[in-house]
Motif scaffolding. Structure first.
Motif: not given
Length: 552
Positions: A530-546
């Motif tokens: 699920r984290a890879k799917m989120l990265y494809v959609r939104r890039g690394a923005s969901p994890w601003p610090h890490c």
């Protein structure tokens, strides 16, 4: 009197037509007997009669024929042997034709002269007027009272009245009557005896038969259902008497003496027929039999207590042979508990409601009793009166919505998307509230109406096979990102409770990616996918610090 005359005539010399000379003596004066001077003793006051005590038919015991002893057996009949047949004479049973005798006196000859006494040759012809001369006293004394007229006397009464006369009368001596010698008659001939013998046998046979007829006749007193009558019968036993009178008895009838008993003259036979009674006693119906002919007698015979009871018919009513239906309600004790007080009455009411009215208790509004008002009150029963007050209340209730899921091939398996959000409806319900003797009862629903209908929730469920990798995200350092976000722990949850799992997903983002439940509860591989799917959609923005660790 006549014997005295004959004795007197035997001792005296008889002289025909001799004049009678009375004895020359005067009878003594009349002296009354000693008991005539004694006064009569009074009998005293009359004694009172003893009170009459009537006897009931049940206590009467008829006289049994056993007191006369058992009946004697009949003598055995001896059959006589048949007599040989003798042909009749040509003249029949009357013999030869009658031949009158030549003598006018028949076969017996002339009659013998009647012997007469020796003195009769010189005696004149008999004259009743000269046989006994009326008595005439030679003298009479004057009487102080005028003589009373006397009735005419016969010759035999004259002497007796003279003997009972007063002073101045003398007893007349009996007149001497000539004695007559008894003549000896000739004995009857054997032919006469032979003719008289069959007649004597017939008379003896008829006399014996009449005696047996009279001995077999019995005077019996027969009482049928209390109606007595006296009759004569030749029945030997009670069975024969009942059959002779046409009286049929059944299993419920009473016969005294018993049907097998014998009968003797003077016995009494009592017959009482059974009568069916359909008795309803205190609500219980039974079919009984009684020999009483009235309702009162039947109640006493059946042992029913009728004092204070209700009867459907009069106690003096007659019971026919076909029977009758009788309703009896005996007096019972019933207790009512009302308004905190106890009311005990004795009643013969048919229902609890009638007994409640007799107790003076009124039911108002919704008031009722602990038992149905139409039920039969039992003896010793306790009935509670319930005072009821009621009201109504209207409440609004939520109507839950339904959820409908549909399959979607465009979504991966395990992915669910809510296409339409559900909404609850509203309804208005009316309840009845009541209190019984001050205690609240459970509300009872009376009616309801819908105010707003609920909205159905619709969810799309993915059926597409899930890929093992995500293009454009497989070469990144996902382990370093997980170590930075959660320390590499799949079940980690932040302090606020809104983010969880290896990559700290919030619940809404997790569901949008096709996840179910909470992210911290999913497996590490699913969380990485699920984290890879989120990265494809939104890039690394969901994890601003890490997020920089994915490429570092």
């Amino acid at each position: 009197m006549y014997a005295a005359r004959e004795a007197y005539a035997a001792t005296e010399t008889y002289a025909p037509h001799e004049a009678y000379v009375a004895p020359a003596h005067v009878p003594p004066p009349y002296v009354p007997p000693a008991y005539a001077a004694q006064p009569y003793e009074p009998f005293g006051p009359p004694q009172p009669y003893e009170p009459y005590e009537p006897q009931s038919p049940e206590s009467y015991e008829p006289q049994s024929s056993q007191s006369f002893g058992p009946p004697q057996p009949y003598e055995p009949y001896e059959q006589q042997p048949p007599q040989p047949y003798e042909p009749p004479s040509p003249y029949g049973q009357y013999g030869p034709p009658y031949d009158p005798p030549s003598s006018p006196h028949g076969a017996y000859g002339p009659p013998e002269p009647f012997p007469r006494p020796a003195y009769a040759s010189s005696e004149p012809s008999y004259d009743p007027a000269t046989l006994i001369t009326p008595y005439a006293p030679p003298f009479s004394q004057p009487s102080q009272q005028s003589p009373q007229p006397q009735p005419p006397l016969l010759p035999r009464q004259h002497g007796a009245r003279s003997a009972r006369g007063g002073q101045g009368e003398r007893r007349a001596s009996p007149r001497r009557i000539p004695r007559r010698r008894r003549s000896s008659r000739p004995a009857p001939s054997p032919d006469v005896l032979r003719k008289l013998l069959p007649q004597a046998l017939v008379v003896a046979f008829l006399a014996g038969g009449t005696s047996a007829f009279v001995a077999s006749d019995k005077a019996i007193k027969l009482s049928v259902d209390g109606v007595p009558r006296t009759m004569h019968t030749f029945a030997d036993g009670v069975d024969d008497l009942l059959e002779e009178q046409g009286l049929a008895v059944g299993a419920h009838d009473i016969v005294a003496p018993a049907p097998g008993a014998g009968l003797a003259s003077g016995d009494e036979v009592i017959v009482r027929h059974g009568r069916p009674v359909l008795l309803t006693l205190d609500g219980q119906q039974r079919r009984l039999w009684t020999t009483a002919d009235t309702v009162d007698g039947a109640l006493r015979q059946l042992g029913v207590r009728a004092e204070g009871a209700f009867l459907s018919v009069s106690r003096s009513s007659a019971i026919g042979r076909t029977g009758l239906a009788l309703h009896v309600r005996t007096e019972r004790s019933v207790t009512f508990m009302a308004d905190g007080r106890e009311h005990t009455i004795r009643t013969n009411a048919a229902t609890v409601g009638q007994a409640l009215t007799e107790a003076g208790i009124e039911l108002r509004g919704q008031d009722t009793t602990s038992v149905p008002a139409g039920s039969f009150p039992r003896d010793g029963q306790t009935v509670t009166v319930m005072r009821i007050t009621g009201s109504q209340e209207v409440r609004e209730e939520v109507i839950p919505y339904d959820t409908v899921k549909t399959s979607d091939a465009s979504l991966f398996k395990g992915t669910e998307i809510v296409a339409q959000q559900g909404a609850h409806g509203t309804r208005r319900v009316t309840y009845a509230l009541r209190t019984v003797n001050g205690v609240k009862q459970k509300p009872r629903r009376l009616r309801q109406e819908t105010v707003r209908l609920p909205v159905t929730e619709r969810i799309r469920v993915g059926t597409k096979a899930r890929p093992t990798s995500v293009a454009g995200a497989d070469g990144l350092n996902w382990s370093a990102l997980a170590a930075c976000e959660s320390g590499g722990r799949a079940g980690a949850v932040d302090a606020s409770g809104n983010f969880g799992g290896l990559y700290q997903f919030d619940t809404r983002t997790w569901h949008a990616l096709g996840g179910t439940g909470r992210p911290q509860d999913a497996s590490p591989s699913e969380q990485t996918f699920r984290a890879k799917m989120l990265y494809v959609r939104r890039g690394a923005s969901p994890w601003p610090h890490c997020g920089r660790r994915l490429t570092g």
